[in-house]
Design a protein around this motif. Structure first.
Motif, PDB file in Angstrom:
ATOM      1  N   HIS A 109      48.103  92.072  -0.717  1.00  0.00           N
ATOM      2  CA  HIS A 109      48.208  91.280  -2.146  1.00  0.00           C
ATOM      3  C   HIS A 109      47.488  90.039  -1.928  1.00  0.00           C
ATOM      4  CE1 HIS A 109      49.663  89.547  -6.003  1.00  0.00           C
ATOM      5  NE2 HIS A 109      50.259  88.614  -5.006  1.00  0.00           N
ATOM      6  N   VAL A 110      46.552  89.545  -2.678  1.00  0.00           N
ATOM      7  CA  VAL A 110      45.952  88.356  -2.650  1.00  0.00           C
ATOM      8  C   VAL A 110      46.221  87.418  -3.853  1.00  0.00           C
ATOM      9  CG1 VAL A 110      43.764  87.076  -2.500  1.00  0.00           C
ATOM     10  CG2 VAL A 110      44.135  89.142  -0.962  1.00  0.00           C
ATOM     11  N   GLY A 111      46.873  86.411  -3.623  1.00  0.00           N
ATOM     12  CA  GLY A 111      47.346  85.416  -4.743  1.00  0.00           C
ATOM     13  C   GLY A 111      47.344  84.204  -4.586  1.00  0.00           C
ATOM     14  N   GLN A 112      47.973  83.387  -5.534  1.00  0.00           N
ATOM     15  CA  GLN A 112      48.110  82.038  -5.032  1.00  0.00           C
ATOM     16  C   GLN A 112      49.296  81.191  -5.772  1.00  0.00           C
ATOM     17  OE1 GLN A 112      45.239  79.012  -6.974  1.00  0.00           O
ATOM     18  NE2 GLN A 112      44.499  80.620  -8.288  1.00  0.00           N
ATOM     19  N   GLY A 113      49.745  80.179  -5.229  1.00  0.00           N
ATOM     20  CA  GLY A 113      50.467  79.341  -5.949  1.00  0.00           C
ATOM     21  C   GLY A 113      50.405  78.030  -6.447  1.00  0.00           C
ATOM     22  N   TYR A 114      51.268  77.436  -7.236  1.00  0.00           N
ATOM     23  CA  TYR A 114      50.654  75.984  -7.558  1.00  0.00           C
ATOM     24  C   TYR A 114      51.953  75.343  -7.493  1.00  0.00           C
ATOM     25  CZ  TYR A 114      50.267  72.330 -10.764  1.00  0.00           C
ATOM     26  OH  TYR A 114      49.974  71.034 -11.668  1.00  0.00           O
ATOM     27  N   GLY A 115      51.874  73.536  -7.203  1.00  0.00           N
ATOM     28  CA  GLY A 115      52.886  72.969  -7.130  1.00  0.00           C
ATOM     29  C   GLY A 115      52.222  71.562  -6.677  1.00  0.00           C
TER      30      GLY A 115
END
Length: 526
Positions: free
Chosen positions: A317-323
């Motif tokens: 699974h390839v994804g991203q987060g934010y913060g």
């Protein structure tokens, strides 16, 4: 009306970070590898790690440090970082983490600003550490060198006395655990006050979307001195009893070798590392078949790059987060396995969070649509992971956190009917260079301090690979004869490598508003 996370709220225990991570350790977990030193292969089990944490807590308590005190930790990713970080927290100390690339003056500024009474470092960083410590008024005995150095106490010296871990008492909801420095939405670095509850909450908030397991092996290449490294890598992995392989600095061949050798399963990266994994010839030859999850953070990760990475990691699974640091830092993540969510989005709000989207011109709230995409506006976030404020800066705190607890992120986003958020622009002026924050105001202050520079402005300009390069627009003083190289070398001598000016353009005037604010958009389009 605020937009709520689609994830059910999680219960947040009223405990210290130490108790949250280590109090339940028992049985087989005690012998399970917690840390593997990447360069040497040395293993630290969970049982040994807890014993080290307790011993370090006792050692610093014996030096008179405890609740209400601040200690600076200045180190790359090595196993001792983890044990010292948690040992200090176990003793009730607040830790301010300093970038391992910081220059001597930058180290000194953070020690002074945070009120740190001691500095913990490693011998390769000793020159900068000593320069900063002396500038901040610390004595040589206040500078602890983990691997030992003449004239300074070492970790072995501190532990030799065998002092027991102290009994400490504090309120996890108000007692500060960490004090990272961030430029927020604009301006000079400020101390971000994060409590034990903030950090405990954020691990639990993110866990449903990034479920780690006891069997996961995670190369820790993102720095522990960054709050992303603290929460997503270090604390998230320790909570789930995963194994961290510490990586002191990013070197692609070594990183690939560690992935292969330890059959790494989870990669937390910044976009430049993702780009290397997708395109570099060495990465194309490497065996990455063990990887089940790659999560990118710290800078924008577009859908095109995500697609390239996914081709290299077909089973992952390839994804991203934010913060941001002020959010401990995670507010949004693309949940593992959610292939229906665009990898170019920042995903969904994590558990226990609410958000608002506000028109920055009018202040009017923008509603989440029943279908399609919302209009763009500034993202505001509320939840148990929101900082308590900026150290000693009540005005900035009031400007950043609304009366009802929503934190201004400075990012312009849209949201769709399913609660998927997309960052479309940045209201804030920070430059993101290889995942690091570069505050223009800090560089501008350095530039205008030069006797041959009359005025200056710094903006981020795209480099064609999704990164931003710090570019200086410089107005020379009358009669001055500086070259672009002179300007870049002047700044480089005073800042960490990632903050260096990469491009210089000489101009006759810096465009400014009537109020005197630099019109950066005009410079970016010039």
């Amino acid at each position: 009306m605020a937009i709520r996370s689609p994830q059910a709220d999680v219960e947040i225990p009223d405990v210290s970070l130490y108790d949250f991570l280590f109090a339940s350790l028992q049985g087989a977990d005690l012998e399970h590898p917690a840390l593997i030193d990447g360069p040497s292969g040395a293993v630290t089990t969970y049982g040994s790690l807890r014993a080290q944490v307790d011993a370090i807590a006792g050692a610093f308590a014996a030096r008179g440090l405890g609740v209400g005190d601040v200690v600076a930790l200045h180190s790359p990713n090595v196993p001792a970082f983890v044990s010292v970080f948690h040992g200090l927290l176990r003793a009730g100390v607040t830790v301010t983490t300093i970038n391992a690339l910081a220059s001597g003056p930058e180290v000194g500024k953070q020690i002074s600003a945070s009120g740190a009474k001691s500095l913990v470092t490693v011998s390769p960083l000793l020159a900068q550490a000593v320069e900063g410590a002396e500038a901040a008024g610390l004595d040589p005995d206040d500078v602890v060198v983990l691997d030992g150095a003449e004239g300074h106490p070492g970790l072995r010296d501190l532990l030799a006395a065998g002092a027991p871990a102290p009994e400490v008492s504090f309120d996890p909801a108000t007692h500060l655990a960490v004090l990272p420095y961030s430029s927020g939405t604009t301006g000079l670095p400020k101390g971000v006050m994060l409590t034990h509850r903030n950090l405990v909450a954020n691990v639990l908030q993110a866990e449903p979307y990034i479920p780690l397991t006891r069997d996961d092996v995670i190369p820790a290449v993102l720095p522990f001195f960054h709050i992303y490294g603290v929460t997503a890598l270090m604390n998230g992995a320790l909570y789930q009893r995963s194994t961290l392989v510490t990586v002191p600095r990013f070197d692609l061949p070594e990183y690939l070798g560690l992935i292969e050798k330890h059959r790494a399963t989870v990669l937390f990266v910044a976009p430049p590392i993702a780009l290397a994994l997708a395109k570099h010839p060495l990465a194309l030859q490497a065996d990455l078949s063990s990887v089940r999850l790659l999560n990118s953070g710290a800078a924008p990760f577009d859908a095109q790059l995500a697609a390239l990475v996914a081709q290299r990691l077909p089973g992952a699974h390839v994804g991203q987060g934010y913060g941001m640091s002020e959010l401990s830092p995670i507010s949004h993540v693309i949940p593992t396995g959610r292939t229906d969510i665009s990898p170019g989005s920042i995903g969904l709000l994590v558990a226990n969070m609410q958000a608002k989207i506000v028109d920055p011109a009018t202040g009017e709230e923008i509603e989440q649509p029943a279908e399609g995409m919302s209009a763009p506006g500034e993202l505001l976030c509320a939840g148990p992971n929101v900082m308590v404020g900026y150290l000693g800066n009540e005005q900035e705190t009031r400007d950043t956190i609304t009366g009802d607890g929503f934190l201004h992120t400075g990012d312009i986003v849209t949201v769709d009917a399913d609660g998927v958020f997309y960052v479309v622009d940045r209201l804030k002026e920070l430059i993101k260079y290889k995942g690091y924050q570069v505050p223009p105001a800090e560089l501008e202050a350095l530039l205008v301090a030069h006797p041959e520079i009359a005025d200056a402005a710094v903006v981020g300009v795209p480099d064609g690979e999704g990164e931003e390069l710090p570019k200086a627009f410089v107005v020379l003083a009358e009669g001055a004869d500086l070259s672009a190289q002179d300007v870049m070398e002047y700044v480089a001598a005073k800042v960490a490598p990632y903050k260096k000016i990469r491009l210089v353009e000489f101009t006759h005037a810096i465009p400014k508003s009537a109020a005197g604010k630099i019109l950066r958009k005009d410079l970016k389009t010039a």
